[in-house]
Design an enzyme around this catalytic site. Structure first.
Site, PDB file in Angstrom:
ATOM      1  N   ASP A  53     -11.972  -0.974   7.466  1.00 28.84           N
ATOM      2  CA  ASP A  53     -10.593  -0.835   6.997  1.00 28.84           C
ATOM      3  C   ASP A  53     -10.321   0.522   6.355  1.00 28.84           C
ATOM      4  OD1 ASP A  53      -8.027  -1.606   6.555  1.00 28.84           O
ATOM      5  OD2 ASP A  53      -8.441  -2.916   4.869  1.00 28.84           O
ATOM      6  N   GLU A  59      -4.774   4.434   1.166  1.00 27.70           N
ATOM      7  CA  GLU A  59      -5.161   3.230   0.428  1.00 27.70           C
ATOM      8  C   GLU A  59      -6.551   3.347  -0.204  1.00 27.70           C
ATOM      9  OE1 GLU A  59      -4.868  -0.354   2.731  1.00 27.70           O
ATOM     10  OE2 GLU A  59      -5.840  -1.578   1.195  1.00 27.70           O
ATOM     11  N   ARG A 116       0.832  -1.215   0.000  1.00 25.16           N
ATOM     12  CA  ARG A 116       0.000   0.000   0.000  1.00 25.16           C
ATOM     13  C   ARG A 116       0.862   1.258   0.000  1.00 25.16           C
ATOM     14  NH1 ARG A 116      -3.731  -3.142  -1.871  1.00 25.16           N
ATOM     15  NH2 ARG A 116      -4.357  -4.754  -0.412  1.00 25.16           N
ATOM     16  N   ARG A 133      -2.064  -6.567  17.111  1.00 26.31           N
ATOM     17  CA  ARG A 133      -3.132  -5.966  16.296  1.00 26.31           C
ATOM     18  C   ARG A 133      -4.472  -6.692  16.444  1.00 26.31           C
ATOM     19  NH1 ARG A 133      -2.368  -5.434  10.665  1.00 26.31           N
ATOM     20  NH2 ARG A 133      -2.893  -3.248  10.472  1.00 26.31           N
ATOM     21  N   TRP A 171     -14.377 -11.403   1.192  1.00 26.23           N
ATOM     22  CA  TRP A 171     -13.728 -10.474   2.121  1.00 26.23           C
ATOM     23  C   TRP A 171     -14.686  -9.784   3.094  1.00 26.23           C
ATOM     24  CZ3 TRP A 171      -8.492 -10.115   2.668  1.00 26.23           C
ATOM     25  CH2 TRP A 171      -7.735 -10.783   1.704  1.00 26.23           C
ATOM     26  N   GLU A 204      -5.777 -12.451   7.871  1.00 28.64           N
ATOM     27  CA  GLU A 204      -5.443 -12.490   6.448  1.00 28.64           C
ATOM     28  C   GLU A 204      -4.314 -13.492   6.176  1.00 28.64           C
ATOM     29  OE1 GLU A 204      -4.829  -8.279   5.590  1.00 28.64           O
ATOM     30  OE2 GLU A 204      -6.976  -8.008   5.273  1.00 28.64           O
ATOM     31  N   LYS A 255       0.890  -9.055  13.759  1.00 31.19           N
ATOM     32  CA  LYS A 255      -0.371  -9.304  13.065  1.00 31.19           C
ATOM     33  C   LYS A 255      -0.542 -10.823  13.068  1.00 31.19           C
ATOM     34  CE  LYS A 255      -2.528  -8.871   8.463  1.00 31.19           C
ATOM     35  NZ  LYS A 255      -2.511  -8.177   7.171  1.00 31.19           N
TER      36      LYS A 255
HETATM   37  C1  BDP Z   1      -5.549  -3.694   4.634  1.00 22.43           C
HETATM   38  C2  BDP Z   1      -4.573  -3.730   3.517  1.00 22.43           C
HETATM   39  C3  BDP Z   1      -3.618  -4.876   3.618  1.00 22.43           C
HETATM   40  C4  BDP Z   1      -3.001  -4.898   4.998  1.00 22.43           C
HETATM   41  C5  BDP Z   1      -4.080  -4.980   6.027  1.00 22.43           C
HETATM   42  C6  BDP Z   1      -3.578  -4.857   7.447  1.00 22.43           C
HETATM   43  O1  BDP Z   1      -5.287  -3.791   2.307  1.00 22.43           O
HETATM   44  O2  BDP Z   1      -2.663  -4.710   2.604  1.00 22.43           O
HETATM   45  O3  BDP Z   1      -2.119  -5.950   5.134  1.00 22.43           O
HETATM   46  O4  BDP Z   1      -4.972  -3.919   5.876  1.00 22.43           O
HETATM   47  O5  BDP Z   1      -3.799  -3.817   8.049  1.00 22.43           O
HETATM   48  O6  BDP Z   1      -5.992  -2.393   4.688  1.00 22.43           O
HETATM   49  O7  BDP Z   1      -2.990  -5.770   7.979  1.00 22.43           O
END
Ligand code: BDP
Length: 682
Positions: free
Chosen positions: A368, A396, A163, A322, A544, A289, A285
């Site tokens: 987000d 972003e 990003r 996080r 998502w 994801e 993190k």
């Molecule tokens: C989202 C982004 C992604 C990040 C994720 C995060 O699209 O690339 O890895 O957040 O915060 O906004 O971990």
């Protein structure tokens, strides 16, 4: 290059009516101490003064009778105690400072409790000069409101920036560290000039190479970068891979309750501290994801973070954990799930179970970083758990630094949002500054927007977001107007037309961007993956979890308790009631909380569909207006920055039309309801 110097231009001051005011103060600098940070302060002061006035200050360790700038800390209190008095001293916190000036002998005292305060004070003095303020009778007392004032880089070791919209990493290239340490130093100067005191410089998504940052292969380089930041009062953190014990440790598990794993982390931490004795800690993190985490072993996030916290505790480090944890593989056909609820559902039940040196890092909203969304209901909901607020300076979802979208007004709304956690008057800012629940560690962090583009941020106007982030984090009570005024003056000079035009353009820009993009808080409508440009159904049928539910009858996400996902129930009663009811839910978040027919009448008196048409036509006109206003400044801005910004504004004006046309057409076709004003919709 002027754009490289960001807000630290220190342009030569020739015609300011204040030159006569400044000159008498600018003879000597008295610096009785000699620490790394004080030396940075000295260097900055000498460089700033020589660049603005073409004058070198004489340096001494002894006070003069007149004409001096004193830089010193508590250790040298005796030297200046008559001048600053006793009362204030006790009120200074570790990073606070006092600036006082005395016309009688043309002297200025910059006094910090510690050397960091001195450095911040020097930057403050230089800012006063850059913004044309008089140096007479200065009487400034500053303590930062937030303890952690942090930046997260999302830089990968291959040199890319996740990003990132301003070139490549300034830290890494080709899977190793860059050798241009000067650029990192200049970044440290920029950050410390606005009070940032912590940084994690690798991406929260830690892949195979970055996992090795905590091995002997890279720790010497990490230590080198840490030393650059240290000289500017900035502590270094690293993002770590939760599965490191497997990835680099050769173990067969990363189970936080496994003794081998616990010992491995203890040894690892010890090793890190041998290289970086003041290492800040780790940023994690986990279970998000596709990143590894404690869920793999049926452990909670408290188990996971406490294990790391225990390892790092003996060294004074902290764990930033996080809360961006949600199922990114939802079954979209089962729409009873709601991504917005995930963080609260995962973390709220664990309140009280985290160690004192764990801090939960929570994104400002539950989705987000959208142009508009609700404020995360986790703020205030965990009185027994340290919290850190996470913003995204990188745009972003707000134009990726090709569109101007100045985010300070948005962040102020979030910081001022009343959570009602301790009754009326419990704004988010009072939760994250620790004053509500006496947190041991807390504050604000944000995803950086810089890269190796000459001007750091791609769009030169996007520098204002980084500047403003720092200033606001230092003091969330500063107004957007004050911050903007400072930035424009320091960056472009003090010509009144320039200042008022650019300030106004910035202050309008968030609303303008919102006008031609996704309406009424519904969010998204961007192209999948890269997230740039309009695509109304881009994520509508994906896993998502980001939906708008538009059909021929209506649009919006029903997050109410009575008929929807129940998300509103995560807020304290006052907010819950406000959002639950169509009558009291604010227009701007209507579609974030409710599904309504296109003919639903907003508080503004317009129907939803007409609002969509009107704001999109208006947004395009406003984007065109930004370009025109900029054109009118030609000749008042240096040609390189003028052209660079113009190009971006031209693109924005064009691109806003694409947004308008795609969104308007989509809703016209879905609803079949024509525009009352009969404008052209394709
Ligand atoms: C989202 C982004 C992604 C990040 C994720 C995060 O699209 O690339 O890895 O957040 O915060 O906004 O971990």
């Amino acid at each position: 290059e002027t754009s490289y110097n960001s807000w630290l231009q220190y342009s030569k001051i020739t015609d300011s009516p204040l030159v006569d005011n400044y000159s008498p103060f600018l003879e000597h600098v008295v610096i009785p101490e000699n620490t790394e940070v004080i030396n940075s302060a000295k260097e900055e002061l000498l460089c700033g003064i020589s660049s603005m006035f073409g004058k070198s200050l004489n340096i001494s360790t002894e006070l003069k009778k007149e004409s001096f700038i004193f830089l010193g800390t508590e250790d040298k209190y005796e030297m200046v105690k008559e001048l600053i008095g006793v009362d204030l001293l006790g009120q200074l916190n570790n990073e606070g400072y006092i600036i006082k000036s005395f016309e009688s002998n043309n002297s200025i005292i910059i006094f910090g409790k510690n050397d960091k305060g001195v450095l911040y004070g020097v930057f403050h003095l230089l800012r006063l000069i850059q913004t044309d303020s008089s140096l007479n009778n200065i009487d400034i007392f500053e303590n930062p409101k937030n303890q952690l004032r942090m930046i997260n880089e999302w830089d990968n070791m291959d040199g890319s920036v996740e990003r990132g919209y301003a070139g490549n990493s300034i830290f890494f290239e080709e899977n190793r560290f860059v050798r241009d340490w000067d650029r990192i130093k200049d970044y440290a100067r920029m950050l410390s000039s606005v009070g940032i005191n912590a940084i994690a410089f690798n991406n929260v998504n830690v892949h195979e190479v970055e996992s090795k940052l905590i091995t002997t292969e890279f720790l010497p380089d990490v230590a080198k970068v840490a030393s650059i930041f240290r000289a500017y009062g900035i502590k270094t953190f690293l993002s770590i891979n939760y599965a490191s014990p497997i990835q680099i440790g050769g173990l067969d598990t990363a189970d936080p309750l496994d003794e081998k794993v616990r010992n491995w982390w203890k040894e690892k931490t010890k090793e890190i501290y041998q290289y970086i004795p003041d290492f800040g800690g780790v940023l994690v993190k986990a279970d998000s994801e596709h990143r590894p985490g404690p869920f793999t072993y049926n452990r909670t996030h408290a188990d996971g973070s406490n294990m790391l916290a225990e390892a790092i505790e003996p060294f004074g480090g902290i764990v930033l954990w996080r809360c961006f944890v949600y199922n990114c593989m939802q079954d979209w056909r089962d729409r009873s799930t709601d991504r917005a609820k995930a963080a609260y559902d995962h973390f709220k039940p664990l309140d009280g179970q985290f160690k004192d040196n764990v801090v939960l890092q929570i994104k400002n909203g539950p989705m987000d970083f959208q142009v508009r969304e609700g404020v995360s209901p986790l703020f205030g909901a965990m009185p027994k758990t340290n919290q850190l607020l996470e913003f995204q300076i990188a745009q972003e979802y707000t134009g990726q630094q090709r569109h101007v979208c100045y985010l300070i007004p948005q962040w102020k709304e979030i910081l001022d949002f009343d959570t009602y956690a301790n009754g009326e008057g419990t704004p988010v800012k009072s939760v994250v500054d620790g004053s509500q629940f006496q947190y041991t560690h807390c504050g604000i962090t944000a995803v950086s927007n810089i890269g190796n583009d000459v001007n750091w941020t791609g769009h030169t106007l996007a520098q204002a977001n980084l500047y403003g982030y720092g200033r606001l984090t230092w003091n969330p009570d500063l107004s957007s107007e004050i911050i903007t005024d400072e930035w424009v003056k320091a960056t472009f000079g003090t010509d009144l037309d320039v200042v008022s035009e650019i300030s106004d353009m910035l202050l309008q820009s968030w609303r303008i961007y919102e006008n031609y993009t996704s309406p009424l808080g519904v969010g998204w409508m961007v192209n999948p993956e890269h997230h740039y440009g309009p695509n109304v159904d881009g994520y509508e049928y994906s896993v998502w979890g980001t939906y708008h539910f538009a059909d021929c009858k209506g649009i919006g996400v029903d997050r109410t308790i009575s008929t929807g996902t129940g998300y509103t129930g995560q807020y304290f009663p006052e907010n819950q009631t406000m959002y639950e009811s169509l009558d009291t839910c604010p227009d701007e978040l209507l579609l974030f909380f409710h599904h309504v027919p296109y003919t639903h009448v907003l508080k503004s008196g317009k129907t939803v569909i007409q609002h969509i048409y009107d704001t999109h036509f208006e947004g395009v006109e406003q984007a065109e207006g930004l370009k025109q206003r900029w054109l009118a400044l030609e000749g008042k801005i240096d040609p390189t920055r003028f052209r660079g910004i113009l190009e971006r504004l031209e693109h924005q004006a064009e691109h806003s039309k694409e947004w308008r046309d795609i969104i308007n057409t989509y809703f016209y076709r879905k609803s079949g309801i024509p525009d009352e004003k009969n404008r052209k919709i394709y």
